[in-house]
Design an enzyme around this catalytic site. Structure first.
Site, PDB file in Angstrom:
ATOM      1  N   SER A 105      -1.947 -10.352   4.630  1.00  0.00           N
ATOM      2  CA  SER A 105      -1.643  -9.058   5.128  1.00  0.00           C
ATOM      3  C   SER A 105      -2.844  -8.676   6.298  1.00  0.00           C
ATOM      4  O   SER A 105      -4.096  -8.577   5.877  1.00  0.00           O
ATOM      5  CB  SER A 105      -1.722  -8.141   3.944  1.00  0.00           C
ATOM      6  OG  SER A 105      -1.726  -6.707   4.306  1.00  0.00           O
ATOM      7  N   GLY A 111      -8.358 -20.949  26.064  1.00  0.00           N
ATOM      8  CA  GLY A 111      -7.962 -19.616  26.128  1.00  0.00           C
ATOM      9  C   GLY A 111      -7.224 -19.468  27.557  1.00  0.00           C
ATOM     10  O   GLY A 111      -6.387 -20.125  27.991  1.00  0.00           O
ATOM     11  N   ARG A 142       1.638  -8.466  23.628  1.00  0.00           N
ATOM     12  CA  ARG A 142       2.109  -7.789  22.685  1.00  0.00           C
ATOM     13  C   ARG A 142       0.809  -7.537  21.670  1.00  0.00           C
ATOM     14  O   ARG A 142       0.297  -8.306  21.284  1.00  0.00           O
ATOM     15  CB  ARG A 142       3.322  -8.204  22.031  1.00  0.00           C
ATOM     16  CG  ARG A 142       4.550  -8.577  22.914  1.00  0.00           C
ATOM     17  CD  ARG A 142       5.484  -9.393  22.256  1.00  0.00           C
ATOM     18  NE  ARG A 142       6.838  -9.810  23.151  1.00  0.00           N
ATOM     19  CZ  ARG A 142       7.739 -10.270  22.806  1.00  0.00           C
ATOM     20  NH1 ARG A 142       7.868 -10.763  21.446  1.00  0.00           N
ATOM     21  NH2 ARG A 142       8.806 -10.155  23.443  1.00  0.00           N
ATOM     22  N   ASP A 145      -2.152 -19.614  17.233  1.00  0.00           N
ATOM     23  CA  ASP A 145      -1.167 -19.811  16.324  1.00  0.00           C
ATOM     24  C   ASP A 145       0.230 -20.292  16.890  1.00  0.00           C
ATOM     25  O   ASP A 145       1.012 -21.202  16.623  1.00  0.00           O
ATOM     26  CB  ASP A 145      -1.101 -19.042  15.153  1.00  0.00           C
ATOM     27  CG  ASP A 145      -2.649 -18.883  14.673  1.00  0.00           C
ATOM     28  OD1 ASP A 145      -3.197 -19.895  14.762  1.00  0.00           O
ATOM     29  OD2 ASP A 145      -2.738 -17.704  13.972  1.00  0.00           O
TER      30      ASP A 145
END
Length: 291
Positions: free
Chosen positions: A11, A208, A274, A241
């Site tokens: 979570s 990155g 996002r 991920d």
């Protein structure tokens, strides 16, 4: 074919801050949101949204049924997920105005997965399937050895980095994904560079905003660089991920490593525009249509 993911389920609690706190500093948050996360859950959602059949091996606590339901909604096979008498893993994420973050993770149920649960799940795998793991669960070495014996293509995303965890699975790996800091740590601990002595056929080092580098047996271990796509980043959480999930989905569909990387770079670039983690990972149509 199936991608089997022995992966964490968290979570994620996001706190928007003007800047990341320095040691001893207290900062006020402009807001808090909860979402589905964990490196494992993120990768499962990414691979499923990229078009693969994904079966997630993991665990939540008695407070975690919502996470299982959310994964199911995103197209992940959740039957191997156990509900244990403990707490679901969770992460506290401070996110600044530049999209950078600080993350604290409490493993919870992710570290209490039983060996029997892993074995029973992988008993349904077939040779040629993909098994992926990260370092947010237990049972990684057992899963890697079992997967290798079953003829699965075994992949490992070496984060959060631990030299002990990586070296335990290295003999069984076909694919290793890690960032440039983790690669430097691996070299420092083991003295091994991508190549025959490392023993992994495909190594991807992500950098990155600077893209990534591919080393693989097919190309004689020559470094092949890939540029990142320049975007205005809103949130970098889960970008790596997303990259890994999309890359493995590409391999699962029969793409070569180079093409799978290009797809993964595009997906992760869209992802960082996002705010959020698993809940905002783009689907394949969005990635292919995005320019």
């Amino acid at each position: 074919m199936t991608i089997w993911n022995l992966g964490s389920i968290n979570s994620d609690h996001f706190y928007r801050v003007g800047h990341l706190p320095a040691p001893g500093e207290t900062v006020l948050s402009a807001g808090m949101e909860r979402g589905l996360g964990g490196k494992g859950a993120n990768m499962s959602v990414a691979a499923a949204r990229a078009g693969s059949h994904v079966s997630h091996i993991g665990a939540v606590g008695t407070d975690g049924q919502w996470a299982i339901d959310r994964l199911t909604e995103y197209g992940v096979d959740t039957r191997p997920i156990a509900v244990l008498d403990t707490l679901t893993g969770h992460a506290v994420i401070a996110l600044d105005d530049a999209g950078e973050n600080h993350i604290i993770v409490f493993p919870g149920a992710n570290r209490e997965i039983s060996r029997d649960a892993v074995g029973l799940a992988l008993a349904e795998a077939t040779p040629g399937d993909i098994l992926v793991m990260q370092n947010e669960t237990n049972q990684q070495a057992f899963a890697a050895e079992t997967g290798s014996k079953l003829g699965l293509k075994v992949a490992y995303a070496a984060a959060p980095f631990s030299a002990e965890a990586v070296t335990a699975v290295l003999p069984y790996l076909d694919i290793l994904v890690l960032n440039h800091i983790e690669m430097a740590q691996l070299v420092e601990e083991t003295g091994l560079l991508p190549g025959p002595k490392l023993g992994v056929d495909t190594v991807i080092v992500t950098k990155g905003a600077e893209g990534c580098v591919l080393y693989d047996r097919k190309n004689g271990w020559d470094a092949i660089g890939f540029d990142a796509i320049r975007v205005d980043a809103v949130d970098t959480t889960g970008a790596g991920d997303t990259f890994t999930g999309y890359f493995l989905a590409g391999i699962d569909r029969g793409m070569g490593a180079e093409d799978a990387i290009e797809l993964a770079i595009k997906a992760s670039a869209l992802m960082v525009t996002r705010q959020g983690t698993a809940d905002v990972i783009p689907d394949l149509k969005e990635v292919l249509d995005w320019s």
